[in-house]
Design a protein around this motif. Structure first.
Motif: not given
Length: 168
Positions: A31-32, A44-46, A93-95, A116-117
């Motif tokens: 779902h992005k 979740l980020r880690t 830093g993708y999130t 992020v993108d």
């Protein structure tokens, strides 16, 4: 005692926590962006950032490693396809985690975690693929010097043309 133990156990056993992070990661890839509690978003980020880094290099080994974490073929395909294409030039830093406030039922802090993108509001351009350039700490000054030397002859050329017109 838990001296030096930096993992957030989220009040769950190891197997329950692993299953929770697998499911959250699969849904984030699908779902992005997802809404969850702040503690789960940080955990979740880690969990997902190393997987996205592995997805940038599309090899069979990396696909198998990521599949061992996610256990979801569709999520792996999406991660190595569209997501890896967009984050190709990003060094990390993708999130992004955005705090949303508190939940009425239990007063838990909620947050939205997103890739992020894939956010068109904050993004510079939709579908823009960035070049993978070598990044160094002092690379900015070298680029400025190169730009200044390239700009100087152009500035001299523009100054000479009006001078010739004035001489005529």
């Amino acid at each position: 005692m838990r001296h030096g133990d930096k993992i957030n156990n989220l009040g769950r056993t190891a197997s329950h926590r692993k299953a929770l992070l697998k499911n959250l990661a699969s849904e984030l890839i699908k779902h992005k962006r997802i809404n969850t509690t702040l503690a789960k978003a940080k955990a979740l980020r880690t969990f997902i950032e190393p997987l996205v880094t592995k997805a940038k290099d599309n090899t069979t080994h990396n696909r198998r490693v990521v599949f061992s974490y996610l256990q979801n073929k569709e999520a792996v395909t999406e991660l190595f396809g569209a997501i890896a294409e967009k984050v190709g030039g990003r060094p990390g830093g993708y999130t992004r985690i955005i705090k949303l406030g508190i939940r009425l039922g239990d007063n838990a802090e909620t947050a939205m975690i997103e890739l992020v993108d894939f956010n068109e509001i904050y993004g510079k351009g939709k579908g823009e693929v960035k070049e993978a350039a070598k990044r160094t700490r002092r690379g900015g000054s070298a680029r400025k010097k190169a730009d200044d030397t390239a700009a100087a002859p152009a500035a001299e050329a523009t100054e000479e043309k009006p001078a010739k017109k004035a001489a005529k």
